[in-house]
Design an enzyme around this catalytic site. Structure first.
Site, PDB file in Angstrom:
ATOM      1  N   SER A 183       0.826  -1.207   0.000  1.00 52.69           N
ATOM      2  CA  SER A 183       0.000   0.000   0.000  1.00 52.69           C
ATOM      3  C   SER A 183       0.861   1.258   0.000  1.00 52.69           C
ATOM      4  O   SER A 183       0.556   2.232  -0.693  1.00 52.69           O
ATOM      5  CB  SER A 183      -0.936   0.014   1.213  1.00 52.69           C
ATOM      6  OG  SER A 183      -1.896  -1.014   1.129  1.00 52.69           O
ATOM      7  N   PHE A 229      -3.183  10.473  -1.308  1.00 48.44           N
ATOM      8  CA  PHE A 229      -4.237  10.663  -2.306  1.00 48.44           C
ATOM      9  C   PHE A 229      -5.551  10.827  -1.575  1.00 48.44           C
ATOM     10  O   PHE A 229      -6.035   9.882  -0.952  1.00 48.44           O
ATOM     11  CB  PHE A 229      -4.263   9.443  -3.227  1.00 48.44           C
ATOM     12  CG  PHE A 229      -5.195   9.521  -4.400  1.00 48.44           C
ATOM     13  CD1 PHE A 229      -4.786  10.112  -5.580  1.00 48.44           C
ATOM     14  CD2 PHE A 229      -6.454   8.952  -4.345  1.00 48.44           C
ATOM     15  CE1 PHE A 229      -5.622  10.153  -6.685  1.00 48.44           C
ATOM     16  CE2 PHE A 229      -7.304   8.987  -5.437  1.00 48.44           C
ATOM     17  CZ  PHE A 229      -6.889   9.585  -6.621  1.00 48.44           C
ATOM     18  N   LEU A 233      -9.266  11.163  -1.693  1.00 49.27           N
ATOM     19  CA  LEU A 233     -10.545  11.057  -2.401  1.00 49.27           C
ATOM     20  C   LEU A 233     -11.661  10.648  -1.439  1.00 49.27           C
ATOM     21  O   LEU A 233     -12.663  11.334  -1.315  1.00 49.27           O
ATOM     22  CB  LEU A 233     -10.441  10.042  -3.544  1.00 49.27           C
ATOM     23  CG  LEU A 233     -11.738   9.784  -4.329  1.00 49.27           C
ATOM     24  CD1 LEU A 233     -12.203  11.055  -5.032  1.00 49.27           C
ATOM     25  CD2 LEU A 233     -11.553   8.639  -5.329  1.00 49.27           C
ATOM     26  N   THR A 234     -11.493   9.529  -0.740  1.00 51.87           N
ATOM     27  CA  THR A 234     -12.535   8.995   0.140  1.00 51.87           C
ATOM     28  C   THR A 234     -12.842   9.967   1.277  1.00 51.87           C
ATOM     29  O   THR A 234     -11.935  10.599   1.841  1.00 51.87           O
ATOM     30  CB  THR A 234     -12.080   7.655   0.727  1.00 51.87           C
ATOM     31  OG1 THR A 234     -11.864   6.738  -0.347  1.00 51.87           O
ATOM     32  CG2 THR A 234     -13.112   7.079   1.669  1.00 51.87           C
ATOM     33  N   GLU A 287     -10.446   0.742  -2.441  1.00 46.59           N
ATOM     34  CA  GLU A 287     -10.301   0.974  -3.883  1.00 46.59           C
ATOM     35  C   GLU A 287     -11.323   0.159  -4.681  1.00 46.59           C
ATOM     36  O   GLU A 287     -11.030  -0.412  -5.727  1.00 46.59           O
ATOM     37  CB  GLU A 287      -8.867   0.685  -4.332  1.00 46.59           C
ATOM     38  CG  GLU A 287      -7.886   1.656  -3.683  1.00 46.59           C
ATOM     39  CD  GLU A 287      -6.452   1.428  -4.096  1.00 46.59           C
ATOM     40  OE1 GLU A 287      -6.228   0.914  -5.202  1.00 46.59           O
ATOM     41  OE2 GLU A 287      -5.555   1.771  -3.298  1.00 46.59           O
TER      42      GLU A 287
END
Length: 397
Positions: A94, A132, A134-135, A376
């Site tokens: 990850s 990153f 996004l969530t 994801e």
């Protein structure tokens, strides 16, 4: 003489010499640096961040990208590296995957030349860490509903919102954050059409990243919340080459591809462990490996591992030929993570009570794969993607 699971089909014959060399190099590094320490890291809920620079020195960060200090390998080589990394621990894969396939890929694919020059060489070397965003707490499978907003303020932007479950968040130097822009930023009424990406230095005033603790999975991985409170950014912070959800979703496709291979690494490590244990453990004065039910379990698991590898390799060859469809990535993630988790659970039964201890990697892999199963893209989301491909009907929502 026992045969290792992936040797039954002589799978190495399907790989080039360069691909095999890359896999062997990563495997040796994992054996040397990760395996002796991972059980302790997992128990303490931490990971040695020095690994990021070592991964950079090996060319693993953004390895499938070209230029800017990236190695420029093919997709299959990247997949094999993910497999070997996750054989060590899903948290390690990850770390590398978020760095290269999410944060770096977003800048590489959609960024300005200045953004690429500013961040990519340092990220490829492991001198800068990316995340990153996004969530969100209330929006995972439905990113179009995100509440993080970016509004114009003179020549710049002001960001407000919260992101959740962000790998590398509290140790990152830069965050790629996706936000809804002002209504007039998009000419389309489609949900998510006004989403834009922003390159956010984590030392920007108003940015914070509290670490998420008390996890029972992916413990050897930094997971954080991102909090943006009136974070002011210059005009050139926006990723100029994409508008809408196509941007973040294409980044997720890159990361999911790595998972298709990576999950097999966790499964292989569990199966290798179970085979060794069954050969050494005696039950009723016989090796556990000599019992029919044990061999049936091992045979079924080896079969699924080999099938999963052939699927991953096929997708990798399609990707290298620029023919990979995102729906095919859904097939790979749905199958390989699901089967890897089943393999981990079955291997645990072979080890009995020993399977739950940190002396063996199986329960750690099983716990990690519970997260890989849903991040994801959950299994249900990928089932709907495949279902829509088969029927032409959109069953989302």
């Amino acid at each position: 003489m026992p045969t290792s699971p992936l040797d039954l089909l002589k799978i190495d014959h399907l790989l080039t010499d360069d691909e095999q060399d890359i896999a062997a190099t990563v495997r040796d590094w994992v054996d040397d640096r990760v395996r002796p320490n991972i059980a302790d890291w997992y128990e303490r809920g931490e990971i040695d961040l020095g690994l990021i620079k070592e991964a950079g020195a090996l060319g693993l960060l953004g390895m499938h990208l070209t230029g800017y200090g990236c190695a420029g390998t093919n997709a299959v080589s990247y997949g094999l590296a993910c497999l070997e990394l996750e054989a060590g621990d899903s948290g390690l894969r990850s770390l590398v995957s978020v760095q290269g396939s999410l944060a770096m890929f977003a800048i590489w694919k959609f960024g300005s030349e200045d953004q690429k020059q500013r961040w990519l060489p340092a990220m490829a070397a492991g001198e800068a860490i990316g995340c990153f965003g996004l969530t969100e707490p209330d929006f995972g499978s439905n990113p179009a509903g995100m509440r993080t907003v970016a509004r114009r303020d003179g020549d710049g932007w002001v960001l407000n919102g919260t992101k959740m479950w962000i790998t590398n968040g509290s140790v990152a130097d830069v965050a790629v954050v996706w936000a809804q822009t002002d209504p007039d930023e998009s000419q389309s009424s489609r949900p998510g059409a006004g989403v834009r990406g922003f390159v956010v230095p984590t030392n920007a005033p108003g940015f914070s990243a509290p670490k998420i603790t008390r996890k029972l999975s992916l413990r050897a991985s930094v997971t954080s919340e991102l909090v943006l409170q009136d974070v002011r950014l210059p005009a050139d912070a926006v990723l100029p080459e994409v508008t809408g959800l196509r941007g973040p979703l294409s980044c997720l496709d890159e990361a999911r591809f790595g998972i298709v291979f990576g999950a097999l690494g966790a499964a292989r490590d569990c199966l290798d462990t179970a085979i060794r244990y069954a050969a050494e453990r005696e039950v009723f004065d016989r090796p556990l490996a000599g019992f029919q039910l044990t061999q049936a379990k091992l045979a079924d698991m080896a079969l699924e591992l080999q099938k999963g590898f052939l699927l991953a390799l096929h997708l990798g060859r399609l990707k290298d030929d620029h023919q990979l469809d995102p729906r095919q990535v859904s097939l790979g993630k749905l199958n390989n993570v699901r089967e890897a988790l089943t393999i981990a659970r079955t291997c645990r039964t072979i080890l009995g009570a020993n399977g739950i201890t940190g002396e063996y990697p199986i329960m750690r892999h099983a716990n990690n794969l519970e997260s890989v199963l849903t991040y994801e893209g959950t299994s249900e989301v990928h089932q709907l993607v495949i279902g829509q491909a088969l029927t032409g009907e959109n069953a989302f929502g």
